[in-house]
Design an enzyme around this catalytic site. Structure first.
Site, short mmCIF file in Angstrom:
data_model
loop_
_atom_site.label_atom_id
_atom_site.label_comp_id
_atom_site.label_asym_id
_atom_site.label_seq_id
_atom_site.Cartn_x
_atom_site.Cartn_y
_atom_site.Cartn_z
N CYS A 59 0.86 -1.19 0.00
CA CYS A 59 0.00 0.00 0.00
C CYS A 59 0.90 1.24 0.00
O CYS A 59 2.09 1.14 0.27
CB CYS A 59 -0.93 0.00 1.21
SG CYS A 59 -0.10 0.11 2.81
N HIS A 84 -13.97 -24.53 18.87
CA HIS A 84 -13.46 -25.57 18.00
C HIS A 84 -12.02 -25.31 17.61
O HIS A 84 -11.60 -24.17 17.43
CB HIS A 84 -14.33 -25.77 16.75
CG HIS A 84 -14.90 -24.53 16.17
ND1 HIS A 84 -15.88 -23.79 16.80
CD2 HIS A 84 -14.65 -23.90 15.01
CE1 HIS A 84 -16.21 -22.77 16.05
NE2 HIS A 84 -15.46 -22.80 14.96
#
Length: 667
Positions: free
Chosen positions: A12, A581
């Protein structure tokens, strides 16, 4: 030498935030697809994680997400997607880029499925090409502006005329700082011009680019007495607009000369690089730049007069324009246009000297631009602190970090919040920034430093009022952001029961479960009488139990996998349930471990703010990510929508009953 499925390059203009946000998004998206990836970053400190020739040769596809030159010609012949860095700031967007890059490898039917907008971007429109070259110049220029501007501002600590040996507040050290700062600031336009040119014509374009930039500063020298061109005369510079024109001119002149000299023998390549290109390009570019100096100076003056005219219309008009531009894309082209304009006006202000109208306007304009850039990340900080229950843990952590980013003038930290809800978050950010800019102008704040945020407060005139203006903008925007998130949260809560399955879940509960899923949740992996002080303690317990049960081989690796998932977004649900999880190579078999804490685990970010009483933990081997993982998770999530299921699991203290109830829903 390691080989990678995907290679990528990100960059950028400032090389501070977007570059590394895109890198992280690409890495996560590749991991979700089971692909290996190496991402080269073109940040402010230079190229990091640089790709080698063998890595480029061995890759299946290439993703370029950059608004500056990343030497994409290295990837010639490889299946490639090239877009602006803003198109790769989320995992979802990055995943689409990876899919497109892979699809480009000979599978025309898949490649044709990409949407029209992306196809246009992939071909690189003229507008994007121009923007990429421009941002390459801006990214190199900004460091000169920052260094020069801050050093010049620091010199004022000894007094506003401390650089003047005839003044009463003269200080030799302050004078030297101002000299150094002035030299750095004067290099702003030549560097801008040179690196725009370099992006187009590569290294040979640097020489005419620098010359064009110097001419843009000095203008066409004319003898005051004769009115004729005179090397000893003085000219009128035409600023950064001239530098931009000169950069593009120099770059394309080099491309033209490459075609002109293409017929020369190969053994004269050295002569072309060291003699022909610099000589002819400098002469051509120099003559053109001197020839257009008059019209360019008039355009530059007209632009400055226009901005001053906005100021004459009142602080509200000028502040609104600055605030909306700075917060519109937070580091993108519109933001950079406002910032570069501010730095250009600041350069003129510092050259004009303290006390002049030019100085007062330029430093006031710069203060308003800085305020507008600081506000968006502070809005997110205020919102995640005041309205914590309405944000995920990931958003909360990011918002807290934005306090540091905002205070140091780094706007990009607010981008992830805006991309999730462009409407109404973008208007909220624009309003907050505009309020800060308007108040900054009204409070007559003057900032002689182009960057640094609150670090440059000692040199800001009316600094306390500047901070007040920024805080007002941040608080107003923050309140509106919290109000939106509260509305969105309550709307989702009301909608959740409507999505509850009516017949299917109950039917599933009475059907005989398939043999392979009947004992998926083992009784010995259900723990019903635990007492955890925190979320991390509960996850640590699960990780250790997984090792004891032979489900995993490394408790620390499992714990890290749980925490990595929580960092992406909380797994806390509603009514006391959580479904953490972990996906890890340390897990040897897919399994579910259930833990219950009747008193409730606090500190676990949930959708309704309630503590977690039941955690249904999913453990998935890395090789099964995206298959078993998604199937089990979807069934558990669906089951949690069933009131009977929740009541049974939450109300039971019998491990066998809980295991049976969950297993019935995994069929």
């Amino acid at each position: 030498m390691a080989k990678f499925d995907i290679i990528a390059a990100t960059g950028c203009p400032t090389g501070i935030a977007h570059t590394f946000m895109a890198k992280e998004a690409l890495e996560k998206a590749a991991a979700e697809r089971g692909l290996t990836i190496k991402v080269e970053t073109h940040g402010q400190v230079g190229v990091e994680n640089e790709l080698t020739k063998s890595e480029i040769a061995g890759a299946k596809a290439v993703v370029v997400a950059a608004d500056k030159d990343v030497q994409a010609e290295r990837f010639a012949g490889k299946p490639m997607v090239s877009v602006g860095v803003s198109k790769a700031l989320s995992v979802e967007a990055a995943g689409k880029l990876i899919d497109r890059a892979l699809a480009a490898k000979g599978d025309d039917t898949v490649a044709a499925a990409a949407d029209v907008e992306d196809e246009v971007e992939e071909k690189e429109s003229i507008g994007r090409i121009i923007y990429k070259h421009l941002m390459n110049g801006v990214s190199h220029m900004l460091v000169f502006v920052v260094a020069g501007g801050v050093l010049t501002a620091v010199s004022f600590l000894w007094g506003i005329t401390s650089f003047d040996s005839t003044a009463s507040d003269y200080n030799s050290f302050a004078a030297m700082l101002k000299i150094i700062g002035g030299i750095a600031m004067n290099l702003m336009v030549p560097v801008l011009s040179a690196y725009i040119a370099e992006s187009i014509g590569k290294r040979p374009a640097l020489v005419p680019g620098f010359v064009a930039g110097m001419i843009a500063i000095q203008g066409l020298p004319v003898n005051a007495e004769t009115g004729m061109i005179d090397a000893g005369g003085t000219g009128v510079g035409f600023g950064f607009l001239g530098g931009i024109v000169g950069g593009f001119l120099a770059g394309y002149v080099i491309l033209l000369l490459e075609k002109v000299f293409a017929g020369l023998p190969k053994n004269l390549d050295g002569l072309k690089a060291i003699f022909l290109y610099p000589l002819f390009s400098t002469a051509i570019v120099g003559l053109v730049m001197l020839g257009i100096s008059g019209p360019m100076a008039a355009i530059n003056t007209a632009m400055m007069d226009f901005l001053k005219g906005l100021s004459a219309s009142g602080a509200v008009v000028l502040g609104l324009a600055i605030g909306c531009m700075c917060a519109f894309d937070m580091g993108g082209p519109v933001n950079k246009a406002a910032y570069v304009t501010g730095t250009a006006m600041l350069t003129e202000a510092l050259a004009a000297g303290v006390g002049t109208d030019t100085y007062n306007f330029g430093t006031n304009f710069m203060a308003a631009v800085s305020a507008a850039c600081i506000v968006p990340p502070l809005i997110t900080t205020f919102a995640v602190v005041v309205g914590k229950k309405y944000f995920s843990q990931e958003d909360h952590d990011a918002g807290v970090v934005n306090l540091i980013l905002g205070c140091t003038h780094i706007t990009e930290g607010a981008i992830p919040f805006m991309t999730k809800n462009i409407w109404p978050v973008m208007p909220i950010m624009m309003l907050g920034s505009s309020i800060a800019s308007i108040l900054t102008i009204m409070f007559n704040v003057h900032d002689p430093a182009p960057h640094g945020g609150f670090l440059v407060l000692p040199v800001v005139e009316n600094g306390p009022l500047w901070v007040l203006a920024i805080l007002i903008g941040a608080v107003v925007g923050g309140i509106m952001f919290v109000a939106f998130k509260k509305y969105d949260f309550e709307k989702n809560q009301k909608a959740a029961p409507a999505a509850k399955p009516v017949e299917a879940p109950k039917a599933a509960a009475v059907e005989a479960p398939k043999s392979e899923a009947a004992d998926f949740v083992k009784v010995e992996n259900v723990f019903v009488a635990e007492d955890f002080a925190s979320r991390d303690e509960a996850l640590s317990f699960v990780s250790n139990q997984a090792v004891k049960a032979g489900i995993a081989g490394d408790a620390d690796a499992v714990m890290n996998a749980f925490l990595a998932r929580e960092a992406e977004g909380t797994t806390g649900m509603m009514e006391g349930f959580a479904i953490p999880h972990a996906k890890s190579d340390a897990i040897t078999e897919a399994a579910v471990i259930v833990v219950k804490d009747e008193s409730g685990v606090t500190g676990w970010d949930t959708m309704d703010g309630a503590p977690v009483n039941v955690a249904i933990a999913l453990l998935i081997p890395g090789a099964q990510a995206g298959t078993t993982h998604l199937k089990i998770l979807s069934k558990v999530a669906e089951a949690l929508m069933d009131e009977d299921f929740r009541a049974t699991v939450k109300g039971s203290t019998d491990a066998a009953e809980i295991a049976k109830t969950i297993n019935a829903r995994l069929v």
